[in-house]
Design a protein around this motif. Structure first.
Motif, mmCIF file in Angstrom:
data_model
loop_
_atom_site.group_PDB
_atom_site.id
_atom_site.type_symbol
_atom_site.label_atom_id
_atom_site.label_comp_id
_atom_site.label_asym_id
_atom_site.label_seq_id
_atom_site.Cartn_x
_atom_site.Cartn_y
_atom_site.Cartn_z
ATOM 1 N N ALA A 112 -19.672 2.303 0.110
ATOM 2 C CA ALA A 112 -20.572 1.317 -0.461
ATOM 3 C C ALA A 112 -21.120 0.803 0.666
ATOM 4 C CB ALA A 112 -19.796 -0.143 -1.020
ATOM 5 N N VAL A 113 -20.865 0.420 1.845
ATOM 6 C CA VAL A 113 -21.582 0.002 3.105
ATOM 7 C C VAL A 113 -22.461 1.112 3.452
ATOM 8 C CG1 VAL A 113 -21.353 -1.355 5.154
ATOM 9 C CG2 VAL A 113 -19.805 -1.891 3.408
ATOM 10 N N GLN A 114 -23.526 1.224 3.005
ATOM 11 C CA GLN A 114 -24.402 2.373 3.246
ATOM 12 C C GLN A 114 -25.924 1.685 2.905
ATOM 13 O OE1 GLN A 114 -23.594 5.261 4.459
ATOM 14 N NE2 GLN A 114 -21.472 5.112 4.459
ATOM 15 N N GLY B 108 -26.342 -0.335 -8.300
ATOM 16 C CA GLY B 108 -25.119 -0.871 -8.561
ATOM 17 C C GLY B 108 -24.034 -0.291 -7.424
ATOM 18 N N ILE B 109 -23.081 -1.159 -7.297
ATOM 19 C CA ILE B 109 -22.112 -0.592 -6.342
ATOM 20 C C ILE B 109 -20.769 -0.312 -6.983
ATOM 21 C CG2 ILE B 109 -20.603 -1.494 -4.406
ATOM 22 C CD1 ILE B 109 -22.695 -3.699 -3.738
ATOM 23 N N GLY C 6 -12.760 1.754 -13.544
ATOM 24 C CA GLY C 6 -13.344 1.152 -12.294
ATOM 25 C C GLY C 6 -14.415 0.227 -12.554
ATOM 26 N N LEU C 7 -14.995 -0.322 -11.710
ATOM 27 C CA LEU C 7 -15.980 -1.399 -12.016
ATOM 28 C C LEU C 7 -17.387 -0.809 -11.360
ATOM 29 C CD1 LEU C 7 -13.840 -4.494 -11.172
ATOM 30 C CD2 LEU C 7 -14.439 -3.827 -13.537
ATOM 31 N N LEU C 8 -18.564 -1.413 -11.997
ATOM 32 C CA LEU C 8 -19.711 -1.239 -11.411
ATOM 33 C C LEU C 8 -20.403 -2.534 -11.417
ATOM 34 C CD1 LEU C 8 -22.145 0.643 -10.448
ATOM 35 C CD2 LEU C 8 -23.182 0.375 -12.618
ATOM 36 N N PRO D 7 -16.949 -9.304 -1.306
ATOM 37 C CA PRO D 7 -17.633 -10.012 -0.132
ATOM 38 C C PRO D 7 -17.924 -9.329 0.913
ATOM 39 C CG PRO D 7 -15.828 -11.250 -1.196
ATOM 40 C CD PRO D 7 -15.662 -9.844 -1.615
ATOM 41 N N SER D 8 -17.115 -8.574 1.532
ATOM 42 C CA SER D 8 -17.330 -7.813 2.567
ATOM 43 C C SER D 8 -18.448 -6.758 2.574
ATOM 44 C CB SER D 8 -16.039 -7.223 3.403
ATOM 45 O OG SER D 8 -15.056 -8.171 3.600
ATOM 46 N N ILE D 9 -18.235 -5.874 1.242
ATOM 47 C CA ILE D 9 -19.250 -4.968 1.026
ATOM 48 C C ILE D 9 -21.000 -5.748 1.052
ATOM 49 C CG2 ILE D 9 -20.183 -3.528 -0.741
ATOM 50 C CD1 ILE D 9 -17.207 -2.919 -1.246
ATOM 51 N N MET D 10 -20.856 -6.832 0.248
ATOM 52 C CA MET D 10 -22.031 -7.749 0.136
ATOM 53 C C MET D 10 -22.754 -8.128 1.662
ATOM 54 S SD MET D 10 -24.304 -8.853 -1.993
ATOM 55 C CE MET D 10 -23.552 -9.006 -3.488
#
Length: 313
Positions: free
Chosen positions: A163-165, A55-56, A44-46, A130-133
């Motif tokens: 993530a959207v927290q 970090g997300i 995965g990615l951070l 982008p949506s998370i940001m």
């Protein structure tokens, strides 16, 4: 490492396959080459930013069927990284992108990417960075869509919802009231999602969705369908040239956009180190490594016609 991917790091088990070692070494072997896709089911990615408190983490879908693999939704693409940076810079009032200063007069003011209080929908979201940001920085409503593939949507929903927290958002920025993740096939406008959200969004987002020319018409129709009718409603479309400049250019053809009532407001090119240049649909023969460094960035709006001195859609 180029500036665009400087915020990314791999997570998960260490590579132990010869192919993994080779892939990880490409930046050393070919220092001018650019990686356009990131992550896999095992790694995965951070995503980190100096403007976010932590970090997300982003998981990548494990796809097994050939049809799902051909979607290429199980990677994070450079277009998403760029659009996330633009949203962050515009919404937080940064004077430049977080990488390097822009050339003057080519790109619109970065403040035009402010999503505070807006309603957004992303098409072909992949990892939905982008949506998370946007959701972390003050968007009111976030709808995230991708092709209705079960493994892709399961991972996408898990990423977005986790993530959207507030814990990932800067202080006093988190304001989202609704987060939705659903499947959407471009051009399929008779579904409950489409029927319930026609012209419902201030911003429509599409990152690296232009590599399938046969789907351009459907993507344009979906953008026009979901895009609000307000004067300030805009669609942000970013596409990398790694699959060919002609494919990106074809999407932005004036006549094709006009068929669904859209037109280009801004269109320019940005490379992986944050430098801008004018949009050129055909640059002749390009070195592949050089071409891969660049992305086309488009801002679309509704065509407005003057009737008896008044502006209307």
């Amino acid at each position: 490492m180029n500036a665009l991917i400087a915020r990314l790091s791999l997570t998960g088990q260490e590579a132990n396959d010869p192919e993994d070692f080779f892939a990880a070494s490409l930046g050393v072997i070919f220092p001018d080459d650019v990686t356009n896709q990131h992550g896999d089911a095992d790694h995965g990615l951070l995503y980190t930013s100096p403007h976010l408190p932590r970090g997300i983490p982003l998981a990548l879908a494990e796809v097994k069927s050939e049809d799902d693999r051909r979607l290429f939704s199980h990677y994070l693409w450079n277009a998403s990284l760029l659009l996330a940076e633009l949203i962050e810079a515009g919404t937080l009032g940064l004077t430049t992108t977080p990488t390097t200063p822009r050339d003057k007069g080519i790109a619109p003011p970065v403040g035009e990417f402010d999503v505070s209080g807006l309603k957004t929908i992303e098409l072909g979201a992949g990892t939905a960075l982008p949506s998370i940001m946007a959701g972390l920085l003050g968007t009111k409503r976030v709808v995230v869509t991708d092709y209705p593939s079960l493994p892709v949507l399961q991972t996408l929903k898990a990423n977005v919802m986790s993530a959207v927290q507030p814990k990932f958002a800067p202080a006093e920025r988190f304001a989202v009231e609704e987060v939705v993740v659903e499947g959407h096939g471009w051009g399929e406008l008779d579904t409950p999602l489409a029927q319930g959200n026609r012209h419902a969004f201030d911003r429509v987002i599409a990152a690296d969705c232009l590599w399938m020319p046969w789907q351009h018409g459907n993507l344009r129709r979906s953008i026009a369908w979901f895009l609000g009718k307000g004067e300030k409603a805009r669609a942000w479309v970013v596409g990398g040239f790694h699959t060919g400049r002609d494919k990106v250019a074809a999407f932005f053809e004036k006549e094709a956009l006009a068929e669904v009532g859209l037109e280009v407001e801004h269109l320019w090119e940005r490379d992986c180190d944050g430098q801008d240049r004018d949009w050129v649909g055909d640059r002749g023969i390009e070195d592949v490594s050089e071409r891969k460094r660049w992305l086309g960035v488009g801002v679309l709006k509704r065509i407005r016609k003057s009737v008896e001195g008044e502006e209307r859609l």
